[in-house]
Design a protein around this motif. Structure first.
Motif, PDB file in Angstrom:
ATOM      1  N   ASP A  93       0.823  -1.219   0.000  1.00 38.15           N
ATOM      2  CA  ASP A  93       0.000   0.000   0.000  1.00 38.15           C
ATOM      3  C   ASP A  93       0.851   1.262   0.000  1.00 38.15           C
ATOM      4  O   ASP A  93       0.388   2.331  -0.414  1.00 38.15           O
ATOM      5  N   THR A  94       2.084   1.149   0.476  1.00 36.81           N
ATOM      6  CA  THR A  94       2.963   2.318   0.536  1.00 36.81           C
ATOM      7  C   THR A  94       3.651   2.607  -0.803  1.00 36.81           C
ATOM      8  O   THR A  94       4.402   3.577  -0.908  1.00 36.81           O
ATOM      9  N   ALA A  95       3.424   1.767  -1.824  1.00 41.19           N
ATOM     10  CA  ALA A  95       4.095   1.958  -3.107  1.00 41.19           C
ATOM     11  C   ALA A  95       3.668   3.264  -3.758  1.00 41.19           C
ATOM     12  O   ALA A  95       2.497   3.659  -3.709  1.00 41.19           O
ATOM     13  N   ASP A  96       4.638   3.953  -4.361  1.00 41.89           N
ATOM     14  CA  ASP A  96       4.316   5.122  -5.164  1.00 41.89           C
ATOM     15  C   ASP A  96       3.525   4.695  -6.396  1.00 41.89           C
ATOM     16  O   ASP A  96       3.788   3.636  -6.980  1.00 41.89           O
ATOM     17  N   ARG A  97       2.581   5.517  -6.810  1.00 37.55           N
ATOM     18  CA  ARG A  97       1.818   5.260  -8.035  1.00 37.55           C
ATOM     19  C   ARG A  97       1.855   6.539  -8.859  1.00 37.55           C
ATOM     20  O   ARG A  97       1.171   7.494  -8.553  1.00 37.55           O
ATOM     21  N   LYS A  98       2.699   6.501  -9.901  1.00 34.66           N
ATOM     22  CA  LYS A  98       2.980   7.703 -10.676  1.00 34.66           C
ATOM     23  C   LYS A  98       2.658   7.497 -12.151  1.00 34.66           C
ATOM     24  O   LYS A  98       2.812   6.401 -12.692  1.00 34.66           O
ATOM     25  N   VAL A  99       2.259   8.595 -12.794  1.00 35.95           N
ATOM     26  CA  VAL A  99       2.055   8.629 -14.238  1.00 35.95           C
ATOM     27  C   VAL A  99       2.947   9.716 -14.830  1.00 35.95           C
ATOM     28  O   VAL A  99       2.971  10.844 -14.330  1.00 35.95           O
ATOM     29  N   LEU A 100       3.704   9.356 -15.861  1.00 33.56           N
ATOM     30  CA  LEU A 100       4.447  10.335 -16.664  1.00 33.56           C
ATOM     31  C   LEU A 100       3.757  10.417 -18.009  1.00 33.56           C
ATOM     32  O   LEU A 100       3.711   9.431 -18.753  1.00 33.56           O
ATOM     33  N   TYR A 101       3.221  11.590 -18.318  1.00 32.10           N
ATOM     34  CA  TYR A 101       2.429  11.777 -19.535  1.00 32.10           C
ATOM     35  C   TYR A 101       3.082  12.848 -20.408  1.00 32.10           C
ATOM     36  O   TYR A 101       3.325  13.969 -19.955  1.00 32.10           O
ATOM     37  N   PHE A 102       3.365  12.477 -21.650  1.00 29.54           N
ATOM     38  CA  PHE A 102       4.020  13.383 -22.586  1.00 29.54           C
ATOM     39  C   PHE A 102       3.114  13.577 -23.799  1.00 29.54           C
ATOM     40  O   PHE A 102       2.895  12.644 -24.579  1.00 29.54           O
ATOM     41  N   PRO A 103       2.553  14.769 -23.958  1.00 29.86           N
ATOM     42  CA  PRO A 103       1.600  15.008 -25.048  1.00 29.86           C
ATOM     43  C   PRO A 103       2.279  15.022 -26.413  1.00 29.86           C
ATOM     44  O   PRO A 103       3.499  14.938 -26.526  1.00 29.86           O
ATOM     45  N   ARG A 104       1.496  15.152 -27.431  1.00 27.91           N
ATOM     46  CA  ARG A 104       1.946  15.108 -28.814  1.00 27.91           C
ATOM     47  C   ARG A 104       3.116  16.064 -29.051  1.00 27.91           C
ATOM     48  O   ARG A 104       3.086  17.232 -28.650  1.00 27.91           O
ATOM     49  N   ALA A 105       4.166  15.525 -29.683  1.00 26.66           N
ATOM     50  CA  ALA A 105       5.332  16.289 -30.126  1.00 26.66           C
ATOM     51  C   ALA A 105       6.152  16.881 -28.983  1.00 26.66           C
ATOM     52  O   ALA A 105       6.999  17.745 -29.217  1.00 26.66           O
ATOM     53  N   TRP A 106       5.949  16.420 -27.739  1.00 32.14           N
ATOM     54  CA  TRP A 106       6.760  16.914 -26.622  1.00 32.14           C
ATOM     55  C   TRP A 106       8.180  16.402 -26.769  1.00 32.14           C
ATOM     56  O   TRP A 106       8.418  15.237 -27.066  1.00 32.14           O
ATOM     57  N   LYS A 107       9.161  17.266 -26.540  1.00 31.07           N
ATOM     58  CA  LYS A 107      10.559  16.876 -26.642  1.00 31.07           C
ATOM     59  C   LYS A 107      11.330  17.467 -25.467  1.00 31.07           C
ATOM     60  O   LYS A 107      11.053  18.585 -25.032  1.00 31.07           O
ATOM     61  N   ASN A 108      12.285  16.704 -24.947  1.00 28.31           N
ATOM     62  CA  ASN A 108      13.152  17.243 -23.905  1.00 28.31           C
ATOM     63  C   ASN A 108      14.597  17.189 -24.363  1.00 28.31           C
ATOM     64  O   ASN A 108      15.059  16.187 -24.925  1.00 28.31           O
ATOM     65  N   ASP A 109      15.307  18.275 -24.155  1.00 28.75           N
ATOM     66  CA  ASP A 109      16.701  18.372 -24.583  1.00 28.75           C
ATOM     67  C   ASP A 109      17.654  17.767 -23.560  1.00 28.75           C
ATOM     68  O   ASP A 109      18.805  17.496 -23.869  1.00 28.75           O
ATOM     69  N   THR A 110      17.205  17.587 -22.330  1.00 32.66           N
ATOM     70  CA  THR A 110      18.040  17.016 -21.282  1.00 32.66           C
ATOM     71  C   THR A 110      17.343  15.789 -20.690  1.00 32.66           C
ATOM     72  O   THR A 110      16.143  15.577 -20.883  1.00 32.66           O
ATOM     73  N   VAL A 111      18.099  15.005 -19.967  1.00 35.58           N
ATOM     74  CA  VAL A 111      17.556  13.801 -19.349  1.00 35.58           C
ATOM     75  C   VAL A 111      16.710  14.167 -18.134  1.00 35.58           C
ATOM     76  O   VAL A 111      17.133  14.974 -17.297  1.00 35.58           O
ATOM     77  N   LEU A 112      15.520  13.585 -18.040  1.00 37.96           N
ATOM     78  CA  LEU A 112      14.691  13.735 -16.846  1.00 37.96           C
ATOM     79  C   LEU A 112      15.032  12.588 -15.910  1.00 37.96           C
ATOM     80  O   LEU A 112      14.893  11.412 -16.269  1.00 37.96           O
ATOM     81  N   SER A 113      15.487  12.909 -14.698  1.00 38.95           N
ATOM     82  CA  SER A 113      15.990  11.891 -13.780  1.00 38.95           C
ATOM     83  C   SER A 113      15.064  11.712 -12.583  1.00 38.95           C
ATOM     84  O   SER A 113      14.530  12.689 -12.049  1.00 38.95           O
TER      85      SER A 113
END
Length: 335
Positions: A64-84
């Motif tokens: 029950d203590t587990a994290d529950r996360k969503v990473l959502y990236f919409p259309r054409a989203w781009k990142n120039d650096t690493v998300l850590s």
């Protein structure tokens, strides 16, 4: 980036809890959450593939203590650096990339107790996702299970670096769109009483797809390292290229390293291969280096580092690549 962060940036990328995402995007959440887990439970291959090893679906009941996360990236989203992100406890994660999104993620496991992680990933057409997973040598066991579904012309790359301890890494990739490309890489440095396992399943369900797997191990002491890999090509999934390679360097007589590659192919117009090698460091290379004044132990460390360099080179971000190589070097120096 803190794993507890809740963020919506100006370009629309969102990191939310399951409840928050479900309220904000009920249609997307309903379409994706738990779908790959349920499909795997119905997958007839599981009875065939996993009869020699633990099932992917054996430990999906997270605390029950587990994290529950969503990473959502919409259309054409781009990142120039690493998300850590740091993973310090059990976690359930959903990652969704919409069409043409391009993302680079790094997950560093820093468990404070026994940790299980289940991650579902959905890649829409023309999207691209690169993931690096770092497992430092810790006293706590980690079970890391990742499911990926790839749409048309999508690209997925996962590089997992295990530096010892007790870790079970399981990656299942399913190509459901034409022109998808998948890359799975793994580096393991193990010594003492470490136990590290890598289980992979690569499923080609649609024609015109490519996949590449390469896992390398350096083991000494009483370490146990297992690699189990399967490539599956469905009937009528023609024009597939799929390659799997596992290379192992054994630095002691007491290590136990196992490789069980498997091909299950039901189409005839394909190029598929697998291979596994076991050996020790090249004696000629060691002799050459000693002749030039390099101490034996240093020569061994240099050759061991060179053995894994090509896979660290698969990490596209220069800063992260250098960080991973430095950690590998430090771990090799402690063997």
């Amino acid at each position: 980036m803190n794993n507890d962060r809740k963020k919506t940036d100006r370009n629309g990328m969102q990191c939310l809890t399951f409840d928050e995402f479900g309220r904000r995007y009920p249609e997307i959440f309903g379409r994706y959450a738990s779908r790959l887990l349920e499909e795997d439970a119905r997958d007839g291959l599981s009875d065939n593939v996993y009869d020699r090893r633990p099932s992917f679906r054996a430990d999906f009941t997270l605390p029950d203590t587990a994290d529950r996360k969503v990473l959502y990236f919409p259309r054409a989203w781009k990142n120039d650096t690493v998300l850590s992100f740091e993973i310090s406890r059990s976690q359930r994660m959903l990652i969704v990339l919409e069409k043409q999104a391009a993302v680079n993620l790094n997950f560093r496991f820093v468990p404070t107790t026994e940790t299980a992680r289940v991650c579902e990933i959905f890649l829409d057409p023309d999207s691209s996702l690169e993931i690096s997973e770092q497992h430092p040598d810790t006293p706590f066991s980690v079970t890391n299970t990742v499911f990926v579904q790839q749409g048309t012309a999508s690209r997925f790359q996962n590089t997992v670096v295990s530096l010892g301890g007790k870790a079970l890494n399981r990656h299942k990739v399913v190509q459901t769109g034409s022109g998808a490309e998948s890359h799975l890489y793994g580096i393991t440095i193990a010594g003492g009483s470490d136990r590290v396992e890598h289980h992979t399943v690569m499923q080609h369900k649609i024609p015109h797809g490519n996949s590449f797997e390469h896992y390398k191990t350096v083991a000494t002491g009483n370490a146990v390292v297992d690699f189990f890999g399967q490539i599956y090509v469905a009937p009528d999934a023609q024009q597939i290229e799929a390659y799997q390679q596992n290379n192992n360097i054994l630095l002691s007589d007491t290590v136990q390293v196992t490789a069980k590659p498997q091909l299950e192919i039901y189409a005839d117009d394909v190029k598929c291969s697998h291979g596994a090698t076991f050996g020790q460091l090249d004696e000629n290379a060691l002799y050459y280096m000693r002749q030039r004044g390099i101490l034996p132990i240093q020569a061994q460390k240099l050759l061991t580092g060179g053995f894994v360099t090509d896979l660290t080179g698969k990490i596209s971000d220069r800063k992260l690549r250098e960080e991973v190589f430095q950690e590998l070097t430090e771990r090799i120096n402690r063997l």
